[in-house]
Design an enzyme around this catalytic site. Structure first.
Site, short mmCIF file in Angstrom:
data_model
loop_
_atom_site.label_atom_id
_atom_site.label_comp_id
_atom_site.label_asym_id
_atom_site.label_seq_id
_atom_site.Cartn_x
_atom_site.Cartn_y
_atom_site.Cartn_z
N LYS A 9 0.84 -1.20 0.00
CA LYS A 9 0.00 0.00 0.00
C LYS A 9 0.88 1.26 0.00
O LYS A 9 2.10 1.18 0.20
CB LYS A 9 -0.93 -0.04 1.22
CG LYS A 9 -1.93 -1.22 1.19
CD LYS A 9 -2.92 -1.13 2.35
CE LYS A 9 -3.92 -2.27 2.32
NZ LYS A 9 -4.98 -2.12 3.39
N TYR A 49 -12.11 -2.52 -3.78
CA TYR A 49 -12.62 -2.71 -2.41
C TYR A 49 -14.14 -2.66 -2.36
O TYR A 49 -14.72 -2.36 -1.32
CB TYR A 49 -12.01 -1.67 -1.48
CG TYR A 49 -10.62 -2.03 -0.97
CD1 TYR A 49 -10.42 -3.18 -0.20
CD2 TYR A 49 -9.52 -1.22 -1.22
CE1 TYR A 49 -9.16 -3.52 0.28
CE2 TYR A 49 -8.26 -1.54 -0.74
CZ TYR A 49 -8.09 -2.69 0.02
OH TYR A 49 -6.85 -3.01 0.51
N PHE A 57 -15.65 2.82 6.96
CA PHE A 57 -14.27 3.20 6.63
C PHE A 57 -13.98 3.22 5.13
O PHE A 57 -12.86 3.52 4.71
CB PHE A 57 -13.26 2.27 7.33
CG PHE A 57 -13.44 0.80 7.01
CD1 PHE A 57 -12.92 0.26 5.84
CD2 PHE A 57 -14.11 -0.04 7.89
CE1 PHE A 57 -13.08 -1.09 5.54
CE2 PHE A 57 -14.28 -1.40 7.59
CZ PHE A 57 -13.76 -1.91 6.42
N ARG A 85 -1.14 -14.31 4.28
CA ARG A 85 -1.89 -13.71 5.39
C ARG A 85 -1.09 -13.85 6.70
O ARG A 85 -1.08 -12.94 7.52
CB ARG A 85 -3.26 -14.39 5.55
CG ARG A 85 -4.23 -14.19 4.40
CD ARG A 85 -4.75 -12.79 4.20
NE ARG A 85 -5.28 -12.14 5.37
CZ ARG A 85 -6.05 -11.04 5.33
NH1 ARG A 85 -6.40 -10.49 4.16
NH2 ARG A 85 -6.46 -10.48 6.43
N THR A 91 -5.17 -7.36 10.62
CA THR A 91 -5.56 -6.11 9.94
C THR A 91 -5.15 -4.88 10.75
O THR A 91 -4.63 -3.91 10.19
CB THR A 91 -7.09 -6.09 9.72
OG1 THR A 91 -7.46 -7.27 9.01
CG2 THR A 91 -7.53 -4.87 8.95
N ARG A 102 2.85 -6.23 9.14
CA ARG A 102 2.07 -5.14 9.73
C ARG A 102 2.62 -4.75 11.10
O ARG A 102 2.66 -3.55 11.44
CB ARG A 102 0.60 -5.52 9.77
CG ARG A 102 -0.06 -5.38 8.39
CD ARG A 102 -1.41 -6.04 8.33
NE ARG A 102 -2.19 -5.62 7.15
CZ ARG A 102 -3.31 -6.22 6.77
NH1 ARG A 102 -3.78 -7.26 7.42
NH2 ARG A 102 -3.96 -5.77 5.71
N ASN A 112 -1.99 0.19 6.79
CA ASN A 112 -1.50 -1.09 7.31
C ASN A 112 -0.63 -1.85 6.30
O ASN A 112 -0.51 -3.07 6.36
CB ASN A 112 -2.64 -1.93 7.88
CG ASN A 112 -3.66 -2.33 6.83
OD1 ASN A 112 -3.52 -1.99 5.66
ND2 ASN A 112 -4.67 -3.06 7.24
N HIS A 115 -1.93 -5.48 1.46
CA HIS A 115 -3.19 -6.20 1.22
C HIS A 115 -2.83 -7.62 0.83
O HIS A 115 -1.82 -7.86 0.18
CB HIS A 115 -3.96 -5.56 0.06
CG HIS A 115 -5.08 -6.44 -0.44
ND1 HIS A 115 -6.32 -6.46 0.16
CD2 HIS A 115 -5.12 -7.38 -1.42
CE1 HIS A 115 -7.07 -7.38 -0.45
NE2 HIS A 115 -6.37 -7.94 -1.41
N GLU A 126 -9.12 -10.98 -7.72
CA GLU A 126 -8.20 -9.85 -7.52
C GLU A 126 -7.02 -9.92 -8.49
O GLU A 126 -6.53 -8.90 -8.96
CB GLU A 126 -7.73 -9.82 -6.08
CG GLU A 126 -8.85 -9.44 -5.10
CD GLU A 126 -8.43 -9.50 -3.64
OE1 GLU A 126 -9.29 -9.19 -2.80
OE2 GLU A 126 -7.27 -9.85 -3.34
P1 ADP Z 1 -7.56 -7.15 5.46
O1 ADP Z 1 -6.82 -6.10 4.66
O2 ADP Z 1 -6.74 -7.60 6.65
O3 ADP Z 1 -8.06 -8.29 4.62
P2 ADP Z 1 -10.31 -6.19 5.51
O4 ADP Z 1 -10.49 -6.91 4.21
O5 ADP Z 1 -11.29 -6.46 6.60
O6 ADP Z 1 -8.84 -6.42 6.10
O7 ADP Z 1 -10.34 -4.63 5.25
C1 ADP Z 1 -9.71 -4.06 4.13
C2 ADP Z 1 -8.94 -2.86 4.57
O8 ADP Z 1 -9.85 -1.87 5.05
C3 ADP Z 1 -7.98 -3.10 5.75
O9 ADP Z 1 -6.72 -3.58 5.35
C4 ADP Z 1 -7.87 -1.74 6.36
O10 ADP Z 1 -6.92 -0.92 5.67
C5 ADP Z 1 -9.25 -1.18 6.14
N1 ADP Z 1 -10.07 -1.41 7.34
C6 ADP Z 1 -10.65 -2.55 7.73
N2 ADP Z 1 -11.32 -2.40 8.88
C7 ADP Z 1 -11.17 -1.11 9.23
C8 ADP Z 1 -11.62 -0.32 10.32
N3 ADP Z 1 -12.37 -0.85 11.29
N4 ADP Z 1 -11.26 0.97 10.34
C9 ADP Z 1 -10.51 1.51 9.35
N5 ADP Z 1 -10.04 0.80 8.30
C10 ADP Z 1 -10.36 -0.48 8.24
MG MG Z 2 -9.47 -8.32 3.15
#
Ligand code: ADP
Ligand code: MG
Length: 138
Positions: A9, A49, A57, A85, A91, A102, A112, A115, A126
């Site tokens: 990212k 997304y 968010f 992962r 996350t 992370r 973070n 992805h 994807e």
């Molecule tokens: P991951 O990236 O670990 O698969 P998710 O698919 O749940 O997580 O979410 C996608 C992205 O959205 C996360 O990597 C993070 O950047 C953002 N995100 C997820 N949950 C939150 C939250 N509660 N507040 C702010 N950003 C969030």
């Molecule tokens: Mg995800």
């Protein structure tokens, strides 16, 4: 053999840790099957997304993903989705295990650093979103 999509990212690119992150994938035995640095548009980030479009968010997530260039890549190897992962960590970096990407590089749940696809269906979708056959044939 399995493939997964990884994104470094904008925060990871800005911190100049592309190489360190890629090294972690390689050290774990994952192979880089395709790779590109690019600037996402708001439309692309929103489409990527889309599954999160109703979450509170979503807007911040899209803004963050277009705030600078990203590196998109396809990782290949046994159990690549889960292994990526595990290398990424949780996350929320505050909850990520020590030694994960992370935990070591991310500043917040928004920024973070990486992805990673979460399942075979999303990985295929994807990968198709970013890469064509010619880029994946190597
Ligand atoms: P991951 O990236 O670990 O698969 P998710 O698919 O749940 O997580 O979410 C996608 C992205 O959205 C996360 O990597 C993070 O950047 C953002 N995100 C997820 N949950 C939150 C939250 N509660 N507040 C702010 N950003 C969030
Ligand atoms: Mg995800």
């Amino acid at each position: 053999m399995q493939r997964t999509l990884s994104i470094i990212k904008p925060d990871g690119v800005a911190k100049n840790v592309i190489g360190q992150i890629v090294s972690r994938f390689e050290a774990d035995g994952l192979r880089i099957a395709a790779m590109r640095m690019m600037q996402l548009s708001e439309r692309e980030a929103g489409a990527f997304y889309a599954v999160h479009k109703d979450r509170p968010f979503f807007k911040d997530l899209v803004s963050f993903m277009v705030s600078g260039p990203v590196v998109v890549m396809v990782l290949e190897g046994d159990d690549a989705i889960l292994r990526n992962r595990n290398l990424m960590g949780a996350t929320n970096p505050a909850e990520a295990d020590a030694g994960t990407i992370r935990a070591d590089f991310a500043d917040s749940i928004d920024a973070n650093t990486v992805h990673g696809s979460d399942a075979p269906e999303t990985a295929a979708q994807e990968i198709r979103f970013f890469f064509g056959e010619r880029e994946l044939s190597a």
